[in-house]
Motif scaffolding. Sequence first.
Motif, PDB file in Angstrom:
ATOM      1  N   THR A   1       0.850  -1.202   0.000  1.00 41.54           N
ATOM      2  CA  THR A   1       0.000   0.000   0.000  1.00 41.54           C
ATOM      3  C   THR A   1       0.879   1.244   0.000  1.00 41.54           C
ATOM      4  OG1 THR A   1      -1.588  -1.215   1.353  1.00 41.54           O
ATOM      5  CG2 THR A   1      -1.876   1.173   1.242  1.00 41.54           C
ATOM      6  N   ARG A   2       1.915   1.197   0.832  1.00 38.53           N
ATOM      7  CA  ARG A   2       2.786   2.365   0.957  1.00 38.53           C
ATOM      8  C   ARG A   2       3.610   2.573  -0.314  1.00 38.53           C
ATOM      9  NH1 ARG A   2       5.361   2.361   6.895  1.00 38.53           N
ATOM     10  NH2 ARG A   2       5.877   4.450   6.185  1.00 38.53           N
ATOM     11  N   ALA A   3       4.033   1.472  -0.946  1.00 35.17           N
ATOM     12  CA  ALA A   3       4.828   1.587  -2.183  1.00 35.17           C
ATOM     13  C   ALA A   3       3.980   2.196  -3.306  1.00 35.17           C
ATOM     14  CB  ALA A   3       5.343   0.209  -2.597  1.00 35.17           C
ATOM     15  N   VAL A   4       2.726   1.749  -3.411  1.00 34.96           N
ATOM     16  CA  VAL A   4       1.847   2.276  -4.467  1.00 34.96           C
ATOM     17  C   VAL A   4       1.575   3.762  -4.221  1.00 34.96           C
ATOM     18  CG1 VAL A   4      -0.491   2.140  -5.438  1.00 34.96           C
ATOM     19  CG2 VAL A   4       0.828   0.031  -5.036  1.00 34.96           C
ATOM     20  N   ALA A   5       1.301   4.122  -2.978  1.00 29.44           N
ATOM     21  CA  ALA A   5       1.037   5.534  -2.662  1.00 29.44           C
ATOM     22  C   ALA A   5       2.254   6.394  -2.999  1.00 29.44           C
ATOM     23  CB  ALA A   5       0.681   5.668  -1.181  1.00 29.44           C
TER      24      ALA A   5
ATOM     25  N   ARG B   1      -5.787  10.933 -11.955  1.00 31.01           N
ATOM     26  CA  ARG B   1      -7.071  11.550 -12.349  1.00 31.01           C
ATOM     27  C   ARG B   1      -8.280  10.713 -11.955  1.00 31.01           C
ATOM     28  NH1 ARG B   1      -7.326  15.985 -12.290  1.00 31.01           N
ATOM     29  NH2 ARG B   1      -8.822  16.328 -13.958  1.00 31.01           N
ATOM     30  N   GLN B   2      -8.093   9.389 -11.828  1.00 30.62           N
ATOM     31  CA  GLN B   2      -9.231   8.538 -11.456  1.00 30.62           C
ATOM     32  C   GLN B   2      -8.764   7.414 -10.539  1.00 30.62           C
ATOM     33  OE1 GLN B   2     -11.364   6.997 -14.827  1.00 30.62           O
ATOM     34  NE2 GLN B   2     -11.876   9.029 -15.608  1.00 30.62           N
ATOM     35  N   VAL B   3      -9.658   7.042  -9.616  1.00 31.48           N
ATOM     36  CA  VAL B   3      -9.471   5.808  -8.834  1.00 31.48           C
ATOM     37  C   VAL B   3     -10.741   4.987  -8.966  1.00 31.48           C
ATOM     38  CG1 VAL B   3      -9.310   4.845  -6.491  1.00 31.48           C
ATOM     39  CG2 VAL B   3      -7.769   6.692  -7.186  1.00 31.48           C
ATOM     40  N   HIS B   4     -10.581   3.696  -9.168  1.00 32.87           N
ATOM     41  CA  HIS B   4     -11.718   2.769  -9.174  1.00 32.87           C
ATOM     42  C   HIS B   4     -11.418   1.730  -8.102  1.00 32.87           C
ATOM     43  CE1 HIS B   4     -12.859   4.810 -12.788  1.00 32.87           C
ATOM     44  NE2 HIS B   4     -11.647   4.588 -13.267  1.00 32.87           N
ATOM     45  N   ALA B   5     -12.224   1.729  -7.045  1.00 33.71           N
ATOM     46  CA  ALA B   5     -11.905   0.867  -5.902  1.00 33.71           C
ATOM     47  C   ALA B   5     -13.141   0.057  -5.522  1.00 33.71           C
ATOM     48  CB  ALA B   5     -11.452   1.717  -4.713  1.00 33.71           C
TER      49      ALA B   5
ATOM     50  N   ASP C   1     -11.447   5.288   1.453  1.00 36.92           N
ATOM     51  CA  ASP C   1     -10.159   5.661   2.040  1.00 36.92           C
ATOM     52  C   ASP C   1      -9.048   5.597   0.981  1.00 36.92           C
ATOM     53  OD1 ASP C   1      -8.940   6.207   4.753  1.00 36.92           O
ATOM     54  OD2 ASP C   1      -7.655   4.559   4.072  1.00 36.92           O
ATOM     55  N   ALA C   2      -9.064   4.535   0.177  1.00 35.78           N
ATOM     56  CA  ALA C   2      -8.041   4.371  -0.860  1.00 35.78           C
ATOM     57  C   ALA C   2      -8.150   5.483  -1.902  1.00 35.78           C
ATOM     58  CB  ALA C   2      -8.178   3.002  -1.523  1.00 35.78           C
ATOM     59  N   ALA C   3      -9.381   5.830  -2.298  1.00 34.50           N
ATOM     60  CA  ALA C   3      -9.564   6.872  -3.319  1.00 34.50           C
ATOM     61  C   ALA C   3      -9.030   8.210  -2.824  1.00 34.50           C
ATOM     62  CB  ALA C   3     -11.046   6.986  -3.684  1.00 34.50           C
ATOM     63  N   ARG C   4      -9.404   8.587  -1.602  1.00 37.91           N
ATOM     64  CA  ARG C   4      -8.943   9.862  -1.023  1.00 37.91           C
ATOM     65  C   ARG C   4      -7.428   9.913  -0.948  1.00 37.91           C
ATOM     66  NH1 ARG C   4      -9.093   9.698   4.068  1.00 37.91           N
ATOM     67  NH2 ARG C   4      -8.170  11.749   4.044  1.00 37.91           N
ATOM     68  N   ARG C   5      -6.860   8.815  -0.440  1.00 34.55           N
ATOM     69  CA  ARG C   5      -5.418   8.846  -0.172  1.00 34.55           C
ATOM     70  C   ARG C   5      -4.623   8.808  -1.468  1.00 34.55           C
ATOM     71  NH1 ARG C   5      -4.761   7.557   5.697  1.00 34.55           N
ATOM     72  NH2 ARG C   5      -2.704   6.686   5.357  1.00 34.55           N
ATOM     73  N   LEU C   6      -5.082   8.055  -2.456  1.00 38.03           N
ATOM     74  CA  LEU C   6      -4.321   7.969  -3.710  1.00 38.03           C
ATOM     75  C   LEU C   6      -4.442   9.252  -4.528  1.00 38.03           C
ATOM     76  CD1 LEU C   6      -4.990   4.251  -4.634  1.00 38.03           C
ATOM     77  CD2 LEU C   6      -2.770   5.288  -4.090  1.00 38.03           C
ATOM     78  N   LEU C   7      -5.607   9.876  -4.490  1.00 36.32           N
ATOM     79  CA  LEU C   7      -5.752  11.113  -5.265  1.00 36.32           C
ATOM     80  C   LEU C   7      -5.151  12.305  -4.507  1.00 36.32           C
ATOM     81  CD1 LEU C   7      -9.271  10.455  -6.816  1.00 36.32           C
ATOM     82  CD2 LEU C   7      -7.075  10.550  -8.021  1.00 36.32           C
ATOM     83  N   GLY C   8      -4.905  12.133  -3.208  1.00 39.70           N
ATOM     84  CA  GLY C   8      -4.216  13.161  -2.434  1.00 39.70           C
ATOM     85  C   GLY C   8      -5.040  14.411  -2.227  1.00 39.70           C
ATOM     86  N   GLU C   9      -6.346  14.288  -2.287  1.00 33.70           N
ATOM     87  CA  GLU C   9      -7.223  15.432  -2.016  1.00 33.70           C
ATOM     88  C   GLU C   9      -8.566  14.900  -1.530  1.00 33.70           C
ATOM     89  OE1 GLU C   9      -8.632  17.692  -5.443  1.00 33.70           O
ATOM     90  OE2 GLU C   9      -7.995  16.072  -6.780  1.00 33.70           O
TER      91      GLU C   9
ATOM     92  N   LEU D   1     -17.407   9.780  -6.859  1.00 27.54           N
ATOM     93  CA  LEU D   1     -16.908  10.939  -6.120  1.00 27.54           C
ATOM     94  C   LEU D   1     -16.289  11.924  -7.102  1.00 27.54           C
ATOM     95  CD1 LEU D   1     -15.076   8.997  -3.238  1.00 27.54           C
ATOM     96  CD2 LEU D   1     -17.392   9.965  -3.196  1.00 27.54           C
ATOM     97  N   ARG D   2     -16.552  13.208  -6.851  1.00 26.95           N
ATOM     98  CA  ARG D   2     -15.944  14.267  -7.663  1.00 26.95           C
ATOM     99  C   ARG D   2     -15.035  15.099  -6.761  1.00 26.95           C
ATOM    100  NH1 ARG D   2     -16.815  19.491  -8.801  1.00 26.95           N
ATOM    101  NH2 ARG D   2     -18.742  19.706  -7.609  1.00 26.95           N
ATOM    102  N   PHE D   3     -13.819  15.341  -7.237  1.00 22.87           N
ATOM    103  CA  PHE D   3     -12.816  16.088  -6.463  1.00 22.87           C
ATOM    104  C   PHE D   3     -12.666  17.485  -7.066  1.00 22.87           C
ATOM    105  CE2 PHE D   3     -10.987  12.658  -3.829  1.00 22.87           C
ATOM    106  CZ  PHE D   3     -11.645  11.578  -4.390  1.00 22.87           C
ATOM    107  N   ALA D   4     -12.205  18.440  -6.259  1.00 19.63           N
ATOM    108  CA  ALA D   4     -12.141  19.842  -6.698  1.00 19.63           C
ATOM    109  C   ALA D   4     -11.263  20.001  -7.937  1.00 19.63           C
ATOM    110  CB  ALA D   4     -11.612  20.721  -5.566  1.00 19.63           C
ATOM    111  N   SER D   5     -10.201  19.205  -8.047  1.00 18.78           N
ATOM    112  CA  SER D   5      -9.278  19.332  -9.187  1.00 18.78           C
ATOM    113  C   SER D   5      -9.886  18.802 -10.479  1.00 18.78           C
ATOM    114  CB  SER D   5      -8.007  18.533  -8.895  1.00 18.78           C
ATOM    115  OG  SER D   5      -8.328  17.140  -8.926  1.00 18.78           O
ATOM    116  N   GLY D   6     -11.042  18.130 -10.366  1.00 19.96           N
ATOM    117  CA  GLY D   6     -11.631  17.470 -11.533  1.00 19.96           C
ATOM    118  C   GLY D   6     -11.367  15.973 -11.542  1.00 19.96           C
ATOM    119  N   ALA D   7     -10.547  15.490 -10.601  1.00 18.76           N
ATOM    120  CA  ALA D   7     -10.341  14.036 -10.490  1.00 18.76           C
ATOM    121  C   ALA D   7     -11.662  13.375 -10.079  1.00 18.76           C
ATOM    122  CB  ALA D   7      -9.264  13.748  -9.445  1.00 18.76           C
ATOM    123  N   LEU D   8     -11.805  12.094 -10.439  1.00 18.86           N
ATOM    124  CA  LEU D   8     -13.051  11.351 -10.197  1.00 18.86           C
ATOM    125  C   LEU D   8     -12.725   9.982  -9.614  1.00 18.86           C
ATOM    126  CD1 LEU D   8     -14.689  12.090 -13.674  1.00 18.86           C
ATOM    127  CD2 LEU D   8     -15.278  13.213 -11.501  1.00 18.86           C
ATOM    128  N   ALA D   9     -13.706   9.416  -8.882  1.00 17.78           N
ATOM    129  CA  ALA D   9     -13.508   8.055  -8.370  1.00 17.78           C
ATOM    130  C   ALA D   9     -14.825   7.301  -8.404  1.00 17.78           C
ATOM    131  CB  ALA D   9     -12.969   8.096  -6.942  1.00 17.78           C
TER     132      ALA D   9
END
Length: 338
Positions: free
Chosen positions: A137-141, A153-157, A189-197, A221-229
Amino acid sequence: MAPEQPYLTWGVLSTANIGRKVVVPAIVASSNGVLGAVASRDAGQARDFADAFGADVRAYGRYEDLLDDPTIDAVYVPLPNALHEDWTVAALEAGKHVLCEKPLAPTAAACRRMGEAAEAAERLLMEAFMYRFHPRTRAVAKLVRDGAIGRPRQVHAAFAFALRRPDDVRWSRALAGGALLDVGSYAVDAARRLLGEEPVEASAFATYAEPGVDGELVGQLRFASGALATVACALTLPRLERVQVVGDAGRIDVDRAFVGGREALAYDLTGADGVTARHVVDGVDQYRLMVEAFADRVLGRALDAPVSDAAEAARTVAVLEALAASAVRGGAPVAIAR
Ligand SMILES: NC(=O)c1ccc[n+]([C@@H]2O[C@H](COP(=O)([O-])OP(=O)(O)OC[C@H]3O[C@@H](n4cnc5c(N)ncnc54)[C@H](OP(=O)(O)O)[C@@H]3O)[C@@H](O)[C@H]2O)c1
């Protein structure tokens, strides 16, 4: 046997399955902790549980009695979700450090109250999101943070499994059951942490086992930067634990992403050229890494471990609340309160 270096004496509130099967064995195996006592609503069950882990482990027939035991430094709380807040606060007020199971509480407000209680008591409170401590998990992050896939830009979890026990606490509305809190919490949790916002808006559809208890849920989920999950969870489907993080210069795919097991685990990194390379990470007991990181923090040792505090938990739970609210409204978008 007590370790030679300074160590923590743990108490466990309840004879929960997760404690019996993985977390208490991890405490017993840890280099900086020992199991001192267990409490159950049933004194006989507490005794059986204690005996399984050592002749000198004390057994209490009431949770309050364990909290009154001055030899206990830290309490592990694997109670049903709806009971986390009250017993965590009681343990903190009794002067114990607390490792509480995920999700820390069913609402972000409750997470914040628990954090305030920890601050007032000057004790450590940590949420037991063990997957954060796994080196994979830490290596991927770190790869994502270091730009290995460009801008994420996207996470699918997704986290699903088939819960076959009809009397399980996860089917209880009163005990804050449901797929979203139980396993959807990992996906969010994974989406938030990987997208960093933090996401700003959520929408979801759910199928309910009964009112207030989702058996299946799929959200966006829609993030302020335009990233999506997208996040998906179920208590009714064959096991699936998958995370995909997609950037503008590649992607990473992680299978068996959360519980994993103790054997070596892999992730697949695909570059902008479309070529995929598999990377294998040595097997570990992520529960042991979690309890050792907790004890090291209490013992004041310098360490490099993920943050897993009440403020962090509140950020994930705020998203869970918005997804749940949207699903009740048939998928209408819900702004995420901060
Ligand atoms: N991190 C992970 O890998 C992981 C995995 C599974 C679960 N969890 C989390 O751990 C927590 C417990 O899950 P679990 O599946 O281990 O639960 P469980 O086996 O049902 O155990 C919950 C325990 O809570 C106690 N309890 C107190 N009041 C209760 C009530 N009104 N109804 C039922 N039980 C009550 C019982 O212990 P006594 O009778 O001994 O008092 C019971 O054994 C949940 O928050 C869950 O999300 C985490």
